[in-house]
Design a protein around this motif. Sequence first.
Motif, PDB file in Angstrom:
ATOM      1  N   MET A 360      -3.567   8.691  -0.707  1.00  0.00           N
ATOM      2  CA  MET A 360      -3.830   7.537   0.169  1.00  0.00           C
ATOM      3  C   MET A 360      -4.093   6.287  -0.670  1.00  0.00           C
ATOM      4  O   MET A 360      -3.516   5.226  -0.432  1.00  0.00           O
ATOM      5  N   LEU A 361      -4.977   6.428  -1.651  1.00  0.00           N
ATOM      6  CA  LEU A 361      -5.317   5.273  -2.501  1.00  0.00           C
ATOM      7  C   LEU A 361      -4.069   4.769  -3.232  1.00  0.00           C
ATOM      8  O   LEU A 361      -3.811   3.572  -3.292  1.00  0.00           O
ATOM      9  N   SER A 363      -0.884   5.148  -2.413  1.00  0.00           N
ATOM     10  CA  SER A 363       0.061   4.518  -1.493  1.00  0.00           C
ATOM     11  C   SER A 363      -0.394   3.103  -1.177  1.00  0.00           C
ATOM     12  O   SER A 363       0.415   2.183  -1.059  1.00  0.00           O
ATOM     13  N   PHE A 364      -1.720   2.929  -1.039  1.00  0.00           N
ATOM     14  CA  PHE A 364      -2.259   1.602  -0.723  1.00  0.00           C
ATOM     15  C   PHE A 364      -2.048   0.621  -1.867  1.00  0.00           C
ATOM     16  O   PHE A 364      -1.545  -0.483  -1.648  1.00  0.00           O
ATOM     17  N   VAL A 365      -2.395   1.011  -3.089  1.00  0.00           N
ATOM     18  CA  VAL A 365      -2.298   0.047  -4.202  1.00  0.00           C
ATOM     19  C   VAL A 365      -0.848  -0.296  -4.557  1.00  0.00           C
ATOM     20  O   VAL A 365      -0.601  -1.290  -5.230  1.00  0.00           O
ATOM     21  N   SER A 367       1.407  -0.649  -2.044  1.00  0.00           N
ATOM     22  CA  SER A 367       2.029  -1.202  -0.841  1.00  0.00           C
ATOM     23  C   SER A 367       2.191  -2.712  -0.968  1.00  0.00           C
ATOM     24  O   SER A 367       1.461  -3.378  -1.705  1.00  0.00           O
ATOM     25  N   SER A 368       3.161  -3.222  -0.249  1.00  0.00           N
ATOM     26  CA  SER A 368       3.473  -4.651  -0.381  1.00  0.00           C
ATOM     27  C   SER A 368       2.277  -5.466   0.082  1.00  0.00           C
ATOM     28  O   SER A 368       1.605  -5.132   1.049  1.00  0.00           O
ATOM     29  N   TYR A 374      -3.727  -4.994  -7.224  1.00  0.00           N
ATOM     30  CA  TYR A 374      -4.314  -3.752  -7.720  1.00  0.00           C
ATOM     31  C   TYR A 374      -3.479  -3.102  -8.824  1.00  0.00           C
ATOM     32  O   TYR A 374      -3.917  -2.975  -9.955  1.00  0.00           O
TER      33      TYR A 374
END
Lengths: 481, 97
Positions: A360-361, A363-365, A367-368, A374
Amino acid sequence: MNITDMTAVQLSAAIRAGETTAVEAAEAVLAKIEEEDKKYNCYVTVDREGALAQAKKVQAQIEAGELTGPLAGVPVALKDNLCTEGLLTTCSSKILHNFVPTYTAEAVKNLVRAGAVILGKTNMDEFAMGSTTETSAYGPTKNPRNTDHVPGGSSGGSAAAVAAGECVYAIGSDTGGSIRQPASYCGVVGMKPTYGTVSRYGLIAYGSSLDQIGPLAKDVTDCATVLEALASHDRKDSTSIARDDTNFTAALTEDVKGLRIGIPNDYLGEGLDDEVKEAVLQAAKVLEEKGAVVERFDLSLVEYAIPAYYTIAAAEASSNLERFDGIKYGYRTEEYAGLHNMYKKSRSEGFGEEVKRRIMLGSFVLSSGYYDAYYLKALKVKALIKKAFDEAFAKYDIILGPVAPTTAPKLGESLADPIRMYLGDIYTIAVNLAGLPGISVPCGQDSKGLPVGLQLIGDCFQEKKLIRAAYSYEQEVCRHE
Amino acid sequence: MANVISDETIEYVGILAKLELSDKEKEQAKSDMGRMLDYIDKLGELDTTDVEPMSHVFPVQNVFREDVVTNGDDREKLLSNAPQEKDGMFMVPRTFD
């Protein structure tokens, strides 16, 4: 002669001399596993039949003079993220509960060529994500020095198996300290080589830019011997480096005269247990008395290594673990509505909590909208950390410090607070970001009787300096015992 | 906690990560991710204005080789790992109507 107390070099010499055989050696270690592993849970899979068949074959080759090296006929345990053809490889995850690879990792092939006898696959934190071996889907491993405590991680099963005599040596992988820290907690020697020294082909990836395979062994001699066998240039790993200086056993000499050793003040500060600090400084003193020049210095940026690491490792993990989708291998959920629901349910049911947290982390960092703030920021900090090490190695041959801030924590105390657990990686993690070699050597124990590890860090390609210093320290300590 | 993760963000990340979280897991993920991002924000203390991002510690180039098959036909072995297979192929749920 007690086979399970012998080092690899001692055992192979005894086999060559005809004092024992590869088959007897395998039988002795398998009996030890049978007897002890219920207590420790070092192994996910024990391949009794395969090991005995291989031992028989190797013994014939030794007798025919085809195998003459120091690992011929010696039983080894492999971390369960190394692919082994025909032998279950789970990464200690439910999602790979039934995965049987169709090929063998290059590093393992190198060992087999040297006459290794594979005993089985050792327990680990799921997908190597963790510092205690408690995130395994197959139950935690216990520390053989004290079963109320964790063996460390993520190569906890490998370290514990060496400590318990349930193998003669073991192979692990190190992404942020996963060889050095369990070696420290279990009182064995563990080494992570320079990035690119050992092929990653067939190592199930976690953080590809950080992962390296390396040995866990009973002493520095075995550690150097095994690393020498593991290292090779491999065209199947595009980050593999062609080195002509991997004769690591040549560095097994007792000589540290004039060796410049720097101890970072930042590695002795807040959070470091007093007993660990004392043991590490005592080890530095031993090296100083043998002629090394020991100084304190400021490394800087130490507190930025963990946030940079977790950003980069999570990003790479989220990408690497996309392949587990319930199509080609591994776990597939029972009931689903269409393809995407099948992907989602298989992954959600197949992965454990810590793995999902990092995916999850990551994928978040990536992500556009967040990528620059990050992920890119972490890569810039990585460049700064590498520069700080470059400056340190202009002054010193070796950086010396603890492996971990404390000795092994108790079982069940670490997972509730992930950030606190991540902070335990503070002295090992920057080494992976900078691609450096590092070794963990036992340097005494605390008042509870738990082992303390000394960490020596070298500049890229300077494994031999580390081996020379570690060997010199070990020999000196042996003489006093 | 400085970073407050919204329900929409968790939904979106769940789609990217191909994970289906229960309501309880979502709440946990919101709090975990917020805490981690607070921690990662520490990197903001460093001035990295003229620093090149470093993805690899050594200078690396593309590694080329001839496109020649060196392995054998592993079809049967590969398919033996498949959760479902049919007629020598991986079986997947219907993807379009």
